[in-house]
Structure formats: C-alpha cells, structure tokens
Design a protein around this motif. Sequence first.
Motif, PDB file in Angstrom:
ATOM      1  N   PRO A  32      13.378  28.172 -47.073  1.00 31.17           N
ATOM      2  CA  PRO A  32      13.297  28.129 -45.758  1.00 31.17           C
ATOM      3  C   PRO A  32      12.388  29.303 -44.942  1.00 31.17           C
ATOM      4  CG  PRO A  32      15.272  28.640 -46.196  1.00 31.17           C
ATOM      5  CD  PRO A  32      14.630  28.390 -47.543  1.00 31.17           C
ATOM      6  N   ASN A  33      12.171  30.333 -45.708  1.00 30.18           N
ATOM      7  CA  ASN A  33      11.616  31.311 -44.907  1.00 30.18           C
ATOM      8  C   ASN A  33      11.111  32.145 -46.141  1.00 30.18           C
ATOM      9  OD1 ASN A  33      13.624  33.480 -45.169  1.00 30.18           O
ATOM     10  ND2 ASN A  33      14.445  32.333 -43.772  1.00 30.18           N
ATOM     11  N   LEU A  34      10.314  33.066 -45.807  1.00 33.20           N
ATOM     12  CA  LEU A  34       9.482  34.151 -46.777  1.00 33.20           C
ATOM     13  C   LEU A  34      10.370  34.724 -47.618  1.00 33.20           C
ATOM     14  CD1 LEU A  34       6.918  34.791 -47.938  1.00 33.20           C
ATOM     15  CD2 LEU A  34       6.414  36.762 -46.414  1.00 33.20           C
ATOM     16  N   ALA A  35      11.446  35.612 -46.776  1.00 30.35           N
ATOM     17  CA  ALA A  35      12.438  36.337 -47.402  1.00 30.35           C
ATOM     18  C   ALA A  35      13.392  35.787 -48.220  1.00 30.35           C
ATOM     19  CB  ALA A  35      13.063  37.073 -46.081  1.00 30.35           C
ATOM     20  N   ALA A  36      13.523  34.479 -48.003  1.00 35.38           N
ATOM     21  CA  ALA A  36      14.269  33.548 -48.877  1.00 35.38           C
ATOM     22  C   ALA A  36      13.914  33.777 -50.479  1.00 35.38           C
ATOM     23  CB  ALA A  36      14.434  32.160 -48.512  1.00 35.38           C
ATOM     24  N   LEU A  37      12.653  33.978 -50.820  1.00 30.17           N
ATOM     25  CA  LEU A  37      12.477  34.081 -52.149  1.00 30.17           C
ATOM     26  C   LEU A  37      12.968  35.196 -52.931  1.00 30.17           C
ATOM     27  CD1 LEU A  37       8.375  33.505 -51.905  1.00 30.17           C
ATOM     28  CD2 LEU A  37      10.153  31.910 -53.060  1.00 30.17           C
ATOM     29  N   GLU A  38      13.397  36.414 -52.263  1.00 35.79           N
ATOM     30  CA  GLU A  38      13.973  37.364 -52.878  1.00 35.79           C
ATOM     31  C   GLU A  38      15.301  37.056 -52.797  1.00 35.79           C
ATOM     32  OE1 GLU A  38      13.134  41.403 -51.447  1.00 35.79           O
ATOM     33  OE2 GLU A  38      11.683  40.529 -49.988  1.00 35.79           O
ATOM     34  N   GLN A  39      15.952  36.608 -51.980  1.00 36.55           N
ATOM     35  CA  GLN A  39      17.331  35.825 -51.991  1.00 36.55           C
ATOM     36  C   GLN A  39      17.654  35.228 -53.323  1.00 36.55           C
ATOM     37  OE1 GLN A  39      18.485  34.391 -48.264  1.00 36.55           O
ATOM     38  NE2 GLN A  39      17.945  36.307 -47.245  1.00 36.55           N
ATOM     39  N   GLN A  40      16.665  34.419 -53.694  1.00 35.50           N
ATOM     40  CA  GLN A  40      17.121  33.431 -54.889  1.00 35.50           C
ATOM     41  C   GLN A  40      16.925  34.406 -56.226  1.00 35.50           C
ATOM     42  OE1 GLN A  40      13.696  30.650 -55.027  1.00 35.50           O
ATOM     43  NE2 GLN A  40      14.548  29.742 -53.017  1.00 35.50           N
TER      44      GLN A  40
END
Length: 1333
Positions: A9-17
């Motif tokens: 959903p946003n760029l920062a979500a890649l780290e949350q994964q």
Amino acid sequence: MSPTFIFPPNLAALEQQDSGDDASVFSVQHSTCISSLRPSDLEEFVKGISFDLSDKELFCVEEQDVFDRIYSLVKCFGDLTPGSKLNIVESLRSNFSVLLPNIDSLFRAPASPASGSGCGDGGGMLDRVNSHRNAFKIYTFFLIHVVLSQEAAGGSSNATKALPSGRKKHPASSWNWEAQRGRILILIANSLEINLSLLFGSSDPDENYLSFVVGNSLSMFENPTLLKDADAKEALCRIIGTCATKYHYLAQSCASILHLLHKHDFVVIHLADAVAWAEKKYSDGSLCISLIRDIGRTNPKDYVKDTAGADNIGRFLVELADRLPKLISTNIGLLVPHFGGESYKIRNALVGVLGKLVAKAFNDIEGEVSTKSIRLRTKQAMLEILLERARDVSAYTRSRVLQVWAELCEEHSVTIGLWNEVAVVAAGRLEDKSAIVRKSALSLLIMMLQHNPFGPQLRVASFEATLKEYTKKLNELEPNRSSESVLDASHLDRVDSDTGNEDGDNDGVLKKQDDSLTDSCIAQEDEQSTQMDSSVPDVGNLEQTRTLIASLEAGLRFSKCISDTMPTLVQLMASSSATDVENTILLLMRCKQFQIDGSEACLRKMLPLVFSQDKSICEAVENAFVTIYITKSPLETAKNLITLATDSNIGDLAALEFIVNSLVSKGDISTSTVSSLWDYFCFNVSGTSAERSRGALSVLCMAAKSSADILSSHLQDIIDIGFGRWAKVEPLLARTACIALQRLSPVDQKNLLTNHGSRLFGVLDGLITGSWIPEHIWYAAADKAISTIYAIHPSPETLAADLIIKSHNSVFGVDGLQNDNNVLTTAQATKLSRFLFVISHVAMNQLVYVESCVRKIQKEKAKKEKLAAEGQNAGSNGKTKEDDINAELGVAATEDAVLDILSERAEKEIVSSASTEKNLIGYCAPFLSKLCRNFSLMQKYPELQASGMLALCRLMIIDANFCEANLQLLFTVVESAPSETVRSNCTIALGDLAVRFPNLLEPWTENMYSRLHDPSLSVRKNAVLVLSHLILNDMMKVKGHINEMAMRLEDEDERISNLAKLFFHELSKKGNNPIYNLLPDILGKLSNQDLKQESFFNIMQFLIGSIKKDKQMEALVEKLCHRFSGVTDARQWENISYCLSQLSFTDKGIKKLIELFKVYEHVLSNDVVMDHFRSIINKGKKFAKPELKACIEEFEGKVDKFHIDKKEQELTARNAAAHQQKADAMKNITLDEKNQEESIESEAAEDGEVMDPSVDGTSDVSINEKASKPLESEECSHASSQVIQSEPYDDDEVKSPEFVPKGTAKQRAKKNSTSVKVESHAAPVRVTRSRRR
C-alpha cells in the motif's frame, strides 16, 4: 525461484513485511540509513548500485541486496544530491526501457537445442516469465515512487541540496527534474501498451498492479504544477485511458475520477482529455459511457448539497460533449432526467452539452436513410429541450440557454425553420426579471442579427415588396395552385434536409444566392441585396420559387420580430442595471446597421443617457454616437449631425449639445467637419434648405460651447443669413442666430460691436418690435433676442427701455396709458400679448443683469484682496497696520453691506421704485395686475391670458411686494382658468416663487399640492415635477399633504406615475429615509380617501418597499399595530393589516408582533385581516430559527383560536340583537292594541250606542277560556290579518253588526279573562274605520 513482488500500500510497508512469515513475498531485509552516511560514502553507495544495475543483468533487482539498496535510496530520494538522483533515475529508467522489448520477445525466442525434456523447458520458461514479471513490477514500483517522492519534496522547483564536501559533483544543470519526470511517466505509459498478457497469464494484469498504477497516477492529477507539463500530462492520460479501457479497470477508475472531479476544479479539462484519448486510441467509449452512467445514477439532491462538485461535474460533461459529441449523443438519455433536479448548475451543464451536441454530433451526411432520420429526430428533440429550458425556474439556467443559442447561431447550427422561434424566445426574455437573463437575450439578438441568413438589409418594406413580386411570379408558374398559405414550417425543414443541411447550417436557397453573409454588419453588394430590389431575378423552377418565398416570409417575420422589440428596448435603456443599458445600446447599433424599422427613433432616445451618473453608460453612449454618426466623410458627418439637430426635441438637443461639446474637446469632430457645417449654413452645398442651414448653425453653436473660436470666422455670415431673407423662410433661424451671438467669446463680441454693432442692434430691434415673424415663433425668437442684447450690449438697459416704449406705442399709441377707459377695448390682443411678453422678459433680464454686475464687483474685490495678500507675503509691510485697523473696524464688512443694499435697491426699482417716480415697468405692473383680474376679457382671448399670466408671474418673481399683492390672484387663476396651458405655466411659476419667496408661499402649501388633482395631464405632470424639485432640494418641507403625491403613484398616465415613483425613490435616499416617518400618516389619509383597494395596495407596497433598514421595519411593526386601537372602521383594519403583511420581518419584528397581541386582538374577527396575519406567519416560518419557529407556531394557534372565538361572539351578539329586536316589536304591538282599545271604548261611550248583551258570546268565551290562552297571540294575529287583507276589496265603510255584541260583552266584562280575545277582533275593525274616515 525468487519471491513474488506484490505492490504494498505504500513504500514503508516493504519494511513491515520483514517481520512476516511469508518468504514467498518480496520485502526489505536490510535497509540502509542514507542520512547517516557521509557525502563521500553516499556517493560511493549510489555508484555501487548504479554499477550493479548497469553491469548485471536486468533481473538483478530481484537480488535481495540490490533490492534493499534501491529501496534505501528511493526512500530518502529527496535527500540525495542532484548527481545521485540523476544516477539512480537513469539506471532504473534505462534498465526498464530495455526490459520492455525483452518481454515482447519472450515467447518469440527460439527454443534452445541443448534443452532437456519439454517439462524442463516449461519450467525454465515459467522461471523466466516470473523473473520478467517481478522485474517489471519492481522497476514500475520504484520509478513511480521516485516521481511521488520528488513531487512531494517540491521537485518542480529544481531545488538542489549542496553538500559541504565532495570533490566530484554533477553540475546542477545536469539534473532537470521536469525532463526526467516526463521521461519516467512516458516510460510507464509505454509499459502498459505492450502485451502484458505474456507476463500475467491473462488478458488483464492482476488488480494489485492496476490499482497501484491507476491510484498513483490519479493522485498526480491533484498536482496542478505537474499538469502544466505537457509530456507528463499526456503520459498520465495514456496511463488512465489504457488501464480503464484496454485492461477493463473501469469501476475503480470511474470512482476515482469522479472523486477527483468533486474535489478539484482544475482537473476537469485534463480528465476529459484522458477519457477522449482512450476513446480515440482504442475506439472504445466504455470509460466515457461508464462515467456518464455513474453521473446519471447519482441522486440529483446530492448535487444540491455539493455545489462545487456539481459545477465541476457539469464542466466535465460539457468538455466530454465537445470532445466526444457522437458518443455523448447516443447516451444523452442517461443525463436528461437531471433536468428535473434542483441543482441549476447541473441543468446549466446539460444545456451546454445539448448545445455542443447540436453543433457537432450531426455534421456528417453518411449513413442510411433510416439512420439519418433517427439522428435528425434526435437533434430536433434536443432543440425542443433547449427551447423549453428558456422558461427554466432558475435565472442562471435561462441565461445559459440563451448563451447556447447564441453559440449555435454563431456556428450556423440553427435552421431557418427554427430561426424565428429562437428570435421570439429571445425577444420575450428581454422582459425577464433577472438582469443576467436580459443580458444574454440582448447578446443573442445581436448574434442573430450578425449571422442572420436573410441578408444585410432587414427592412420590412423591402421584404414585403420582394415577397409580393415572387408570389406573383409563383402564381404565374402555378396558375391552378390552391389558395393555402405558402409558408409551411415543414417546407422549410424539407429545404434543410434536401440540401443536406443536417447540421442546421443556414444553407438552403438563400445560401445559394448569398454565400458571403459573414459576421460583418456592413451592407454588401450580393445577390441577396439584389433580391431586395424591385427587379425579380429568375431563380429557377417552381420548387425553388416556393422555397425562396418560404425563406422570404421567414425573413419578414424575423424583421418584424426584431422591430417589435423596440418599445421594450426603450424601457431597458431606463433600467437601473448598467449592463442592460450598455447591451441595449449595442443591439440598437446593430439594428441601425441592418436598417431595422424603428431603430433610428430608439437611438434618439439613447442620447439623454449621456447625463447618466454611471461613467460606463456615458462612454457607451458616446462610443455608439461616434460609431453611428461620425463617419470618415466630413460632409456625411455634418449631414448626420444636422439631421439630429433638426429632428430632436428639447431634451435630445441638450444631450446632443453635451455630446458634441465632448467630441469637439476630444478631437473626434474634426475641423473639416466644422468646415462642412459652415458650408451647409452658408448654402454652399447644393440642395441645402433653410431648415438644414438652421440645423448646421445649431450644431456650430453646440461646438462653440467647447471652442468659441469656431464662430469667430463667420460673424458676417451669421448676421446676413441669420437675420436676412432666409429668416423669413425659416423663422427659427433668427432665434438660432441669437444663440450663436451669445456664444461668442469676449474678444469676438468686441469686434462685433465695433464692426457691426449698430446694424446688429437695429436688426434685433426690428425682430422684437416688428411683425414679420409668425406668432408661434415670435415669442421664442424675441426671448433670445432680448437675452442677446443683455449679453453683448455695453448698456442694455437703455436699449431695453427703447424696446418697451416702441412696443407700448405699437399697442396704445403715444398717449395710450393716460386713457385707461379705452385700453381694454381698442388694443389688439396679439400686440398686447407681445407687449406684455417684452416688458416681463426685459424685467427678468434686468434682474439677471443686476446680479451679474454684483458678481463682477465681488470678483474684482476678491481679486484685489488676493493680490494684496500676496503683496503682504512678499514683504510689503507698509500698509499692514492700516489694514489691521480696517479689519478691526469692519470696513470690509461695511463695503459688503453697502453692496448688498445697492443690489437690493436695484432689484426693487425694476418693478416698484422707492421714490414717487415710477419707471417704465413700474407703470405697467398695476395695469398688468388689473388686466389679469378681468376674467371676462381673459376668457375671450386665451392667448392674451397666457401671455398676461406669464408676465404677471415674472414680475412677481422679481418683486416681493408685487408678489404678495397678487398671490391670491395667481392661485385663483391656477385653479379656475379654463386653459390648461395657463394652469401649467402658473404651476411652474409657483415653483420659482417658492424658491425665491418661501415665506410668502408657505401658507399656500395645500393649494400647491391640490394641483396634483388637476384634470389636465400636463398640469399634473408639472405639479409633480415642481413639488419633487422643491422637496428633494429642501426648499419645501414634507408636510402632511404628501399623501397627495403618493396618490400619483397610481395616476392613469404612466409618465406621471413613473415621475412619482422616481420622487419617492430619491426621497428614500435622503437622510434617514423620510418615508419611514411619513408612512403612518400617508396610510391614515389614504384610508380616508375614495381610493380603490387595489390602488391603495399598490401605493403602500411601493412605499414600504423603499424602506430597507431592519430597525425601521421593526419600529413600523409597533407603529402600525398601535394604529389598530384608534380605528373602528373595518376597511382601515384591512389596510393596516395589509401594510403589516408587506413588511420584511426580522426576529425582533416577529417578537414585537407577538408582544403587541393585546393591541390588535379585537380586529382578528375580520376574515381579511386574518388572511393578512396568516401571510405574516407563513413568511416568518421561512426564516425563523427553531426556537423562534416554536413561538410563531404557538402564536399562530393563539391567533386562530381568538379568531374563532371572536366569530362566535359576534354571531351570538347578532342573534341576541335580533331576538331583542323581535321582543321590542311585540311589545310595541301590544301597546298599540291597548291604545286602540281605549280609543274604541271612548268612541262607544261618546256615540251612546245601545249594546245588546249576548249571553251566548259571553258563555262561549268563558267555556273556552283555559283552552284559548295558549293560542291567543296566534288567533289575534290571524284575525288581524283577515281584516287587513279584506280591506282593499271593500270600497265602503266597514259596518259589521257581528262585532257590536262582542264589543258590548267586552265592555260589560272588562275584568274577564276574555278581554284580550275580544280586543283582537275589535281593534282591527276600528283601525279600518278610522282609516276610512
């Protein structure tokens, strides 16, 4: 196999994964903190990733380390140096641009011969597809986020961060974000146009990818700066159009587009471009149709709440109709229901859509006949809707409809058959109550004239003559033709269809004859103008002749329609709206150029508007005047000005003088035009008449007011022509020559006196005392001649005295005044009238001359004082002490007082001298007063009375004593004179007297107001003008007679009514609005007048409408309510309640009305009053707040209950009164019967009659005594009626022996209870006897 990349959903979500357990999905494992790196380290870090992307294969982005490093750079992209940004963007973009052709060739690559089994080949192919898909997604993801990051950081400003260290830097000029942004977005758009089905295994990519691309692309539409970049905007439009159309991502795209439209107004045009691009690229209008369907499904009430969104949606629909007319025309039915919605903005938009469709959707002529018929019917239905919408409830929609019709006329999309219908609609809208609608209607008529299909000349006479000739020709071609009308609307429609004119262009037969009807208003020499000539060219066969006649009749109707609007245009020129006036002037100019009947006369009425206080209106009038009357030819310009001067009335001449004066000062009237005017005056132009010569001199006089030198070169011509033989042909020429002499400069006047003085004054003397000028012209000429003498003669009083003596001798002879007995019998009325005019006008000019001399003295004195003051300031202190002493002693004030005394004495000596000796006018004044009192002689000579009263009024204006002595005579004449001219002149004179001697006229105020009831229109009009002038200029107090002026609001003459309205309108602007204080008094006095209720309502409605302040409205509520308590007349109750209902109620006003309930509760029984109170209550509910609304509803219930109770009480009172009346009547009957009984007994005793006692009668009465008591009154009534009814049939005296025993029995037994019954039989008989006797 690499993990699958799913768009977060946003760029920062890649780290949350990273914390998740799903290893099959790409996520960031090790993010680098870019902000913690030194500049040199950051540069090396960027170089490393750039090297990896360029050196390794395209799929290296799938490597976790490369992916993490790219993520770290994109996350902090705004913090990078320009060089670093350029490196990373170029690397990503170049790799992605190489990847796209690889995807196209993925399945076209030949199979490797070294490959193993088919299963192995299939597995390798699947891996390659997955790798390409992941790389495709990752590159797309990072590139889009680069754009979003840079735009969020204000990348459009090219702001660069200069780092403190670092030797190798890219120059700032190498990083051009606008260019990079366009390249990136174009690359993304190109990526969508390749065959993505190879990557995603189906015709449409997965929704995760489409949602990411479309969502972020539409978010970029919210940046107005980005949309200014043509490349970026085009790329975004391609992305949206491709995803929605090619990959069927419709529902989400439409929802997002509509959301954007409701949110931002600047995206309308760009989104319309995107939708149009999709339809053009893929020949698929699904996106457009889906948007129209969603808009059509929206609840119309939603657009009422969201006005900004409704405006944006409307503009979007119009833009779509402009770009995709055919597609919209097939789906317009989805939008038509919104015509019934409450949002006028949506209706406006739909009107605009219909206009675009009519102009563009039906232009082609291809297709089958049935298809063409359907499309023509569709177009006709749209045109009918446009005509119907001209009556929309919203003024904005009506205005928009007229604007659309103007656009259609400009684009030649209105058929000849429909042209007149549109013209009628536009003409009707000229009387619309909204100014914007009137403005649009005027613009439409201007456009229709400019693009009319009938020719450059639209004179009704020309059309009728040509039509007559062609009708005659048609009769010759078709002798057996039926007598039905030639004009047929279906025939005109057939003309359009036969010529292939589906788009509504006015081609037809008229177009064949005239292909040069352009936008120009200048008449052109073409076949259509030839058609207007008397000669009739051959147009071909019978069908063409019919078509031409039909077109001519349409043109005739159009010309008549425009000419019929002239009265309305005259009214619009008096509008309070400046736009109305300006556009009306433009329309009249266009009508004049097309020679519309009546336009010339209307333009004349435009001239007085030059005195308007609105500067824009003055400029519009001047511009129109220059356009119409000032041409390149000086001779033609002079001719136009002369025509205006000779044909105009007094008001138009004043306006013309103002305009000419202005144009001369601006240089618009050239010296060559002035020379042409002199040529006309001197008869140097062939065919010049004396009247045109007089007109030329009149225009020159107007120009001389601005530049007096214009007249200096032709002084000899003015005297020779102005007072020569041509003056006898045109008597007004002498008057105009006198005006020219008055306009001379002081230098020219001296030259004139030196060279032509004696001759000139001899001519003026002969003009005044001679008889060569006709009677009706002499007065005007003598007026100007006497004024000229006082203007240029060095000692005018001497010459004026000679004029009076000569005029006197011509009437009475040398010894005329000594023989008073013969004056009134021997003098001729005409000569006497002229004599009276001369003495009065000389007296007036002498008064003006005295005042001018005083002003000259005062001016010279002020000039000397100014020079003295300047000399003192310069250092001349020698006379300072003397001047100070003079100032302390008041020497200067004494000089002013002496000057005033001398001035007053000089004015008084004009009519009545202080000494015993009288001057010439002083001798004539008593004679004039005596003459005016001889009413029998005045009635015999009305012209003499007019001249005498005018002279009397002038002398009264000069002298106060003479005025006071003759004031009663003046009012007697103004009330009883049979001539309305005399009454009008006296009414005007009363205004002048009120200004000069207000104290003398103050007791006669009521008599002045009484002139408002004069039966003559001219007298009433002058009375309104005089009183308006006096009151508005504070020369007369608004007293208790103002109700007389209010009654003129309903005068039978429209002009008088308009003047009264203007008076009250101007009065309302003074101070604190005097009408507020006068209104209760006017109400009371009008209620007592014999005035129609409708007229009363109209007057009070107008007066109340002029009160605007809320405080005054609230105070009026209290004042009017208290008037109920002092009035008992039901009609006045109704009038007061009507006035209350016309007030604009505020919250305080409603509360005040509720508080004063006890004051007016007694009048609520009246039904009319109750209706007015219900109107007030309904009006209050509309604006009241919730808490006040509850009070109003409670008040309504209280009023209704009291009304019902009062009605019941009145009904009960009426019944009681009726019952009491009946009881009183019965009582009176009983008393009458007793009196009659006593009279019968007394008569019987006096007559000495012997009564026969009847035992039977007595016993009968005794037996039936109890039974007869309840029926006594009924039997008495019955017996009485029997005797009275038989009376008319008996001619003899009634002498029935039956009644004698009954009377005797009653007499013997008076105390018996049967006496009442006997009395009931005897009394009527006695009444009859006495009546017979």
